[in-house]
Design an enzyme around this catalytic site. Structure first.
Site, PDB file in Angstrom:
ATOM      1  N   SER A 120       0.834  -1.201   0.000  1.00 15.40           N
ATOM      2  CA  SER A 120       0.000   0.000   0.000  1.00 15.40           C
ATOM      3  C   SER A 120       0.873   1.257   0.000  1.00 15.40           C
ATOM      4  CB  SER A 120      -0.973  -0.029   1.175  1.00 15.40           C
ATOM      5  OG  SER A 120      -2.135   0.720   0.872  1.00 15.40           O
ATOM      6  N   LYS A 172     -21.376  17.855   7.316  1.00 15.60           N
ATOM      7  CA  LYS A 172     -20.296  18.206   8.231  1.00 15.60           C
ATOM      8  C   LYS A 172     -19.935  17.062   9.173  1.00 15.60           C
ATOM      9  CE  LYS A 172     -17.204  20.993   9.749  1.00 15.60           C
ATOM     10  NZ  LYS A 172     -16.040  21.269   8.909  1.00 15.60           N
TER      11      LYS A 172
END
Length: 298
Positions: A120, A172
């Site tokens: 990764s 949010k």
């Protein structure tokens, strides 16, 4: 007695002067060794060895080491020893960019040596180097992005705790552990994931001189052994750290056994604890909000 003391003093002065000069010299050498550990007065060509180990949480130390060695005229090549399952998206990208700068601006060869795992974010960094050397059993690849969150709403209800959120916009608190994620929010996060995944694919394609489509076919998060990665053109050669160091020496024309220099890092209890906790508990996120990671899933 007084005359005898006067006669002996001149004889002691050269020895005292010698001790003073020796002490100052040793002090200067000690200071040079502490503040300039890479200084080498022999003038020999050297190979620098930089280690990227554990979960990648921050890029600053590695970038500073790359910059310092790139500016050292006695360092002819750099070997990155990567033993990492990956980590944060941004620090992985920052180290990738730093390696590219070393190669392009300083014209220095950078070789990757893969340890037990270089997956990764660890592979992301390796893709920026000139050559990649992996052990046959190295775990690598895992070209993908992961975002992990928990929903503890049910648990809070059982113990009689209510989560309250005050927000300025409907997205949010996306990823909040206090409630179930909506399909719309999941779709929003997926578009973010897809873009960061695309950045990973493009970086590998550019670094490895491969077609984007060829990398995309391998970029489903799967891991490879070093031998499988070589067949897939994700690594160049099979070998250990010594092989990578010798390859770097051969590329830059260093004859005989190459001299290797490593940076001296300051010990940090905080970094050690964060790295250990992240390695042992990779599915727990100690940062609030949404956090993207180039991290191999355990």
């Amino acid at each position: 007695m007084a005359d005898e003391h006067v006669e002996r003093s001149p004889r002691r002065r050269p020895f005292r002067t010698f001790l003073l000069v020796a002490g100052v010299g040793l002090g200067l050498l000690l200071l040079i060794n502490i503040f300039f550990p890479d200084v080498d007065f022999s003038g020999e060509d050297r190979i620098a060895l930089i280690r990227v180990e554990g979960v990648i949480l921050d890029s600053q130390a590695t970038i500073e080491e790359l910059k310092r060695f790139s500016e050292n005229p006695t360092v002819k090549a750099i070997v990155l020893r990567i033993d990492s399952p990956g980590g944060g998206v941004v620090p992985s990208q920052e180290i990738y960019d730093a390696v590219r700068r070393v190669r392009n601006k300083s014209s220095k060869v950078v070789i990757t040596s893969m340890g037990s795992v270089a997956a990764s974010g660890g592979y992301y960094i390796a893709a920026a180097t000139d050559r990649i050397v992996a052990n046959p059993g190295t775990l690598t690849g895992s070209i993908g992005v992961i975002m992990e969150m928990a929903n503890v709403e049910g648990l809070l209800q059982k113990i009689g705790v209510e989560g309250v959120v005050v927000k300025s916009g409907k997205y949010k608190d996306v990823g909040s552990p206090l409630r179930k994620m909506s399909d719309e929010e999941r779709g929003l996060l997926q578009t973010v994931m897809d873009d960061v995944h695309k950045q990973f694919i493009e970086a590998v394609a550019e670094g490895r001189a491969l077609e984007v489509g060829d990398v995309q076919a391998l970029a489903d998060g799967r891991i490879f052994t070093g031998r499988q990665a070589k067949e897939a053109k994700l690594v160049d050669e099979l070998g250990d750290l010594e092989d990578a160091i010798q390859l770097a020496a051969d590329v830059v024309g260093i004859e005989g056994e190459p001299k290797v220099v490593e940076p001296r890092r300051r010990f940090s209890v905080r970094e050690l604890l964060e790295s250990r906790l992240s390695a042992m508990l990779p599915k727990l996120d100690f940062h609030s909000g949404v956090n993207l990671k180039y991290l191999m899933a355990y």
